[in-house]
Design an enzyme around this catalytic site. Structure first.
Site, mmCIF file in Angstrom:
data_model
loop_
_atom_site.group_PDB
_atom_site.id
_atom_site.type_symbol
_atom_site.label_atom_id
_atom_site.label_comp_id
_atom_site.label_asym_id
_atom_site.label_seq_id
_atom_site.Cartn_x
_atom_site.Cartn_y
_atom_site.Cartn_z
ATOM 1 N N GLY A 12 0.815 -1.214 0.000
ATOM 2 C CA GLY A 12 0.000 0.000 0.000
ATOM 3 C C GLY A 12 0.849 1.265 0.000
ATOM 4 N N ASP A 13 0.179 2.406 -0.227
ATOM 5 C CA ASP A 13 0.810 3.737 -0.205
ATOM 6 C C ASP A 13 1.924 3.888 -1.235
ATOM 7 O OD1 ASP A 13 -0.866 4.297 1.947
ATOM 8 O OD2 ASP A 13 0.602 3.547 3.391
ATOM 9 N N GLU A 14 1.785 3.240 -2.364
ATOM 10 C CA GLU A 14 2.820 3.296 -3.409
ATOM 11 C C GLU A 14 2.719 4.571 -4.250
ATOM 12 O OE1 GLU A 14 0.573 0.845 -3.119
ATOM 13 O OE2 GLU A 14 1.557 -1.090 -2.878
ATOM 14 N N LYS A 16 -0.484 5.413 -5.652
ATOM 15 C CA LYS A 16 -1.493 5.070 -6.670
ATOM 16 C C LYS A 16 -2.336 6.298 -7.007
ATOM 17 C CE LYS A 16 -3.025 2.040 -3.760
ATOM 18 N NZ LYS A 16 -1.943 2.048 -2.742
ATOM 19 N N LYS A 18 -1.576 9.443 -7.023
ATOM 20 C CA LYS A 18 -0.877 10.351 -7.940
ATOM 21 C C LYS A 18 -0.972 9.826 -9.376
ATOM 22 C CE LYS A 18 3.473 12.017 -9.577
ATOM 23 N NZ LYS A 18 4.793 12.566 -9.418
ATOM 24 N N GLY A 40 -5.933 5.715 1.776
ATOM 25 C CA GLY A 40 -5.691 7.148 1.820
ATOM 26 C C GLY A 40 -4.868 7.480 0.596
ATOM 27 N N HIS A 41 -5.492 8.069 -0.417
ATOM 28 C CA HIS A 41 -4.798 8.349 -1.678
ATOM 29 C C HIS A 41 -4.578 9.855 -1.806
ATOM 30 C CE1 HIS A 41 -6.334 4.329 -3.551
ATOM 31 N NE2 HIS A 41 -5.689 4.173 -2.410
ATOM 32 N N GLN A 227 -5.033 -0.214 -1.335
ATOM 33 C CA GLN A 227 -4.048 -1.071 -0.660
ATOM 34 C C GLN A 227 -2.996 -1.549 -1.680
ATOM 35 O OE1 GLN A 227 -7.697 -1.951 0.264
ATOM 36 N NE2 GLN A 227 -7.237 -0.148 1.447
ATOM 37 N N THR A 303 -4.059 7.834 6.251
ATOM 38 C CA THR A 303 -5.332 7.631 6.939
ATOM 39 C C THR A 303 -5.187 7.749 8.447
ATOM 40 O OG1 THR A 303 -6.150 6.257 5.150
ATOM 41 C CG2 THR A 303 -7.204 5.933 7.273
ATOM 42 N N THR A 304 -4.140 7.152 9.014
ATOM 43 C CA THR A 304 -4.047 7.092 10.486
ATOM 44 C C THR A 304 -2.904 7.937 11.047
ATOM 45 O OG1 THR A 304 -2.606 5.167 10.329
ATOM 46 C CG2 THR A 304 -4.968 4.733 10.534
ATOM 47 N N ARG A 308 5.246 4.899 9.010
ATOM 48 C CA ARG A 308 5.315 3.661 8.213
ATOM 49 C C ARG A 308 6.667 2.987 8.459
ATOM 50 N NH1 ARG A 308 3.291 6.991 3.047
ATOM 51 N NH2 ARG A 308 1.068 7.023 3.505
HETATM 52 P P1 GDP Z 1 -1.480 5.783 -2.229
HETATM 53 O O1 GDP Z 1 -2.237 5.274 -1.054
HETATM 54 O O2 GDP Z 1 -0.844 4.672 -2.998
HETATM 55 O O3 GDP Z 1 -2.265 6.695 -3.119
HETATM 56 O O4 GDP Z 1 -0.261 6.643 -1.623
HETATM 57 P P2 GDP Z 1 -0.335 7.700 -0.410
HETATM 58 O O5 GDP Z 1 -1.016 8.928 -0.884
HETATM 59 O O6 GDP Z 1 -0.874 7.068 0.829
HETATM 60 O O7 GDP Z 1 1.202 7.940 -0.129
HETATM 61 C C1 GDP Z 1 2.066 8.449 -1.078
HETATM 62 C C2 GDP Z 1 2.661 9.770 -0.544
HETATM 63 O O8 GDP Z 1 3.810 10.114 -1.274
HETATM 64 C C3 GDP Z 1 1.733 10.945 -0.701
HETATM 65 O O9 GDP Z 1 1.947 11.865 0.347
HETATM 66 C C4 GDP Z 1 2.148 11.541 -2.044
HETATM 67 O O10 GDP Z 1 1.842 12.916 -2.158
HETATM 68 C C5 GDP Z 1 3.642 11.333 -1.983
HETATM 69 N N1 GDP Z 1 4.317 11.089 -3.272
HETATM 70 C C6 GDP Z 1 3.826 10.543 -4.405
HETATM 71 N N2 GDP Z 1 4.797 10.361 -5.324
HETATM 72 C C7 GDP Z 1 5.936 10.816 -4.755
HETATM 73 C C8 GDP Z 1 7.294 10.883 -5.202
HETATM 74 O O11 GDP Z 1 7.657 10.456 -6.286
HETATM 75 N N3 GDP Z 1 8.196 11.410 -4.314
HETATM 76 C C9 GDP Z 1 7.848 11.870 -3.090
HETATM 77 N N4 GDP Z 1 8.785 12.389 -2.314
HETATM 78 N N5 GDP Z 1 6.577 11.816 -2.632
HETATM 79 C C10 GDP Z 1 5.640 11.285 -3.457
HETATM 80 P P1 IMO Z 2 -3.818 2.644 0.459
HETATM 81 O O1 IMO Z 2 -4.965 2.440 -0.500
HETATM 82 C C1 IMO Z 2 -1.272 0.936 3.574
HETATM 83 C C2 IMO Z 2 -3.113 -2.077 6.193
HETATM 84 C C3 IMO Z 2 -3.287 -1.690 7.652
HETATM 85 C C4 IMO Z 2 -3.144 -3.052 8.297
HETATM 86 C C5 IMO Z 2 -3.835 -3.972 7.307
HETATM 87 C C6 IMO Z 2 -5.282 -4.293 7.652
HETATM 88 O O2 IMO Z 2 -3.717 4.033 0.980
HETATM 89 O O3 IMO Z 2 -2.551 2.122 -0.113
HETATM 90 P P2 IMO Z 2 -7.528 -2.877 7.552
HETATM 91 O O4 IMO Z 2 -7.922 -1.589 8.199
HETATM 92 O O5 IMO Z 2 -7.602 -2.855 6.068
HETATM 93 O O6 IMO Z 2 -8.243 -4.070 8.136
HETATM 94 O O7 IMO Z 2 -5.978 -3.095 7.953
HETATM 95 O O8 IMO Z 2 -3.793 -3.314 6.063
HETATM 96 N N1 IMO Z 2 -3.708 -1.128 5.216
HETATM 97 C C7 IMO Z 2 -2.999 -0.263 4.477
HETATM 98 N N2 IMO Z 2 -1.674 0.014 4.474
HETATM 99 N N3 IMO Z 2 -2.098 1.560 2.702
HETATM 100 C C8 IMO Z 2 -3.414 1.272 2.685
HETATM 101 O O9 IMO Z 2 -4.247 1.752 1.735
HETATM 102 C C9 IMO Z 2 -3.933 0.350 3.619
HETATM 103 N N4 IMO Z 2 -5.162 -0.136 3.889
HETATM 104 C C10 IMO Z 2 -5.008 -1.050 4.850
HETATM 105 O O10 IMO Z 2 -2.297 -0.787 8.070
HETATM 106 O O11 IMO Z 2 -1.795 -3.407 8.376
HETATM 107 MG MG MG Z 3 -2.287 5.504 1.048
#
Ligand code: GDP
Ligand code: IMO
Ligand code: MG
Length: 439
Positions: A12-14, A16, A18, A40-41, A227, A303-304, A308
């Site tokens: 997660g949090d890659e 996506k 963006k 949380g995107h 995720q 989200t929370t 990480r």
């Molecule tokens: P998602 O859940 O996959 O959409 O990712 P998140 O939004 O939870 O986490 C990605 C974080 O990295 C966010 O705060 C973005 O604004 C930030 N972000 C996205 N791409 C880059 C990047 O290439 N470099 C840096 N430094 N931050 C980035």
């Molecule tokens: P995005 O879409 C990162 C993780 C939680 C926990 C496990 C189970 O922003 O990438 P849950 O509440 O789903 O039952 O929790 O999954 N988790 C994530 N970690 N990014 C997320 O979403 C996540 N959604 C759930 O931290 O380890």
């Molecule tokens: Mg996220």
């Protein structure tokens, strides 16, 4: 125009959000199809930062229909909060947002259950969920007897349904609550959810029909995964996963769109690894390099707000998820975060009980025992946040991306060097880093 999917290849949090925002233009519909407000995107456009939990990341583009389809679990209060905040910022959502009547509703008892099970499962067994009621809601969906769907909010039986379920939930949760008191009041919940229903009514629709019509009309559909593939309930690091199919396998079941209509999948991977919550993480760093990555990458949950866990890129895991999720190419993100490291390690294989293995084990006990085998690459000093073309990157940064591409056996199509939309490098097919001659 066959559908395009964006899927996370790690935990997660890659970034996506963006990529979805970047790809949105030229599509007619954007669809969130699994998970819920655990996601949380982030979308960054200049000074504007949008944090989206339930609403698809295409919402800031005018003229695109955003759907939350049947596989998502919706917490109505969070959804309304998100809608209000977008409206306050001048984003027009009327006629551009619909949620499936088949999607399940996260109810107050689901949040309570998440809290209770989190307390009961402590230590190494703790999943560390986002406490958004996701697991309990999916459990009731599959269990069928105690579930409420979005379309049920509009039916005359709602009050009776809530009364019946509350009675059962109070009985089953009492042994886990102080003095056996469960703070759930059917009348209050009914009133609250009837209020939500009134406001949400115009947005509840048969999204499956909308999508199947769109397929017939050859419209452009972009599917937004939440995720990451390693959190998939069937194929991830079970039981330290979420409760939905968050890898590519969930697209069809979450939307109703047949798999043979999905044309292309872009897998999103950070150039290192992170994970929030519990569970095994073979390449985790517990030293100052891990802390450096956390600070440079601002690695705190969207989200929370939890810090990480950070570690090196795990090419065994990402090679597995590329295959599982059907990634045709990779969007490599956060490359700027690794600037200033003199050396970068990449996990190329594991050692399990004295044997070298090159596959991702299926059992959590094995995953806990594996030791990563690393390859070391030279880092780079320069700030790369202003790079816009491949040749703007230092040679070591290109070589690093090329090696990841080779190890994961997929071409890299995008490299992200910062959160903003514009901080994106698009690689032409002839620049594919799989061919190391371009480096
Ligand atoms: P998602 O859940 O996959 O959409 O990712 P998140 O939004 O939870 O986490 C990605 C974080 O990295 C966010 O705060 C973005 O604004 C930030 N972000 C996205 N791409 C880059 C990047 O290439 N470099 C840096 N430094 N931050 C980035
Ligand atoms: P995005 O879409 C990162 C993780 C939680 C926990 C496990 C189970 O922003 O990438 P849950 O509440 O789903 O039952 O929790 O999954 N988790 C994530 N970690 N990014 C997320 O979403 C996540 N959604 C759930 O931290 O380890
Ligand atoms: Mg996220």
């Amino acid at each position: 125009m066959p559908g395009l999917c964006v899927i996370g290849l790690q935990w997660g949090d890659e970034a996506k959000g963006k990529l979805v925002d970047w790809l949105a233009e030229g599509h007619d519909l954007i669809v969130r199809y699994q998970g819920g407000a655990n996601a949380g995107h982030t979308v960054v456009v200049g000074d504007e930062v949008y944090k989206l939990h339930l609403i698809p990341s295409g919402i800031v583009h005018p003229g695109i229909l955003n759907l939350v389809s049947a596989g998502v679990v919706i917490h109505p209060k969070t959804m309304l909060g998100e809608m209000d905040s977008l409206l306050e910022r001048g984003v027009n959502i009327a006629d551009r947002l619909k949620f499936s009547g088949r999607a399940h509703c996260v109810m107050p008892w689901h949040i309570k259950e998440d809290e209770i099970w989190n307390k009961v499962n402590s230590g190494d067994d703790n999943i560390g969920t986002t406490m958004r009621g996701i697991g309990p809601c999916y459990r009731d969906k599959v269990g069928r007897s105690f579930a409420i769907r979005m379309s049920d909010l509009l039916q005359p039986e709602l009050e009776q349904q809530i009364r019946r379920i509350t009675k059962y939930k109070i009985k089953s949760l009492a042994p886990f609550c102080d003095d056996g008191q469960v703070d759930l009041d059917a009348a209050k919940i009914t009133e609250e959810y009837l209020g939500y229903a009134e406001r949400l009514r115009p947005y509840i629709a048969d999204t499956t029909r909308i999508l199947l019509d769109a397929v017939d009309q050859d419209k452009g559909i972009l599917f937004e995964g939440a995720q990451g593939s390693l959190l998939d309930v069937d194929f991830g690091t079970y039981p330290f996963v979420t409760s939905s199919n968050s890898s590519g396998v969930g697209v069809s079941s979450g939307t109703g769109v047949p798999g043979n209509w999905i044309g292309k999948t872009i897998g999103v991977a950070k150039c290192y690894s992170t994970r929030v919550g519990g569970g095994p993480f073979p390449t985790e760093l517990h030293d100052e390099t891990g802390e450096h990555i956390r600070v440079q990458g601002n690695e705190f949950g969207t989200t929370t707000g939890r810090p990480r866990r950070c570690g090196w890129f795990d090419a065994v895991a990402v090679r597995y998820t590329c295959r599982l999720s059907g990634a045709d190419s990779i969007c490599l993100t956060m490359l700027d975060v690794l600037s200033q490291l003199s050396e970068i390690h990449v996990c190329v294989a594991y050692e399990l009980d004295g044997q070298r293995i090159e596959h991702f084990p299926e059992n959590v006990s094995d995953i806990r025992r594996i030791k990563p085998i690393y390859e070391t690459l030279p880092g780079w000093e320069q700030d790369i946040t202003t790079a816009r073309k491949l040749e703007d990157l230092p040679v070591n940064a290109r070589a690093y991306a090329a090696r990841l591409s080779e190890l994961c056996q997929r071409p890299i199509e995008f490299i992200s060097v910062g959160p903003d939309r514009v901080q994106t490098i698009v690689l032409n097919p002839d620049e594919s880093l799989l061919d190391s001659s371009v480096v």
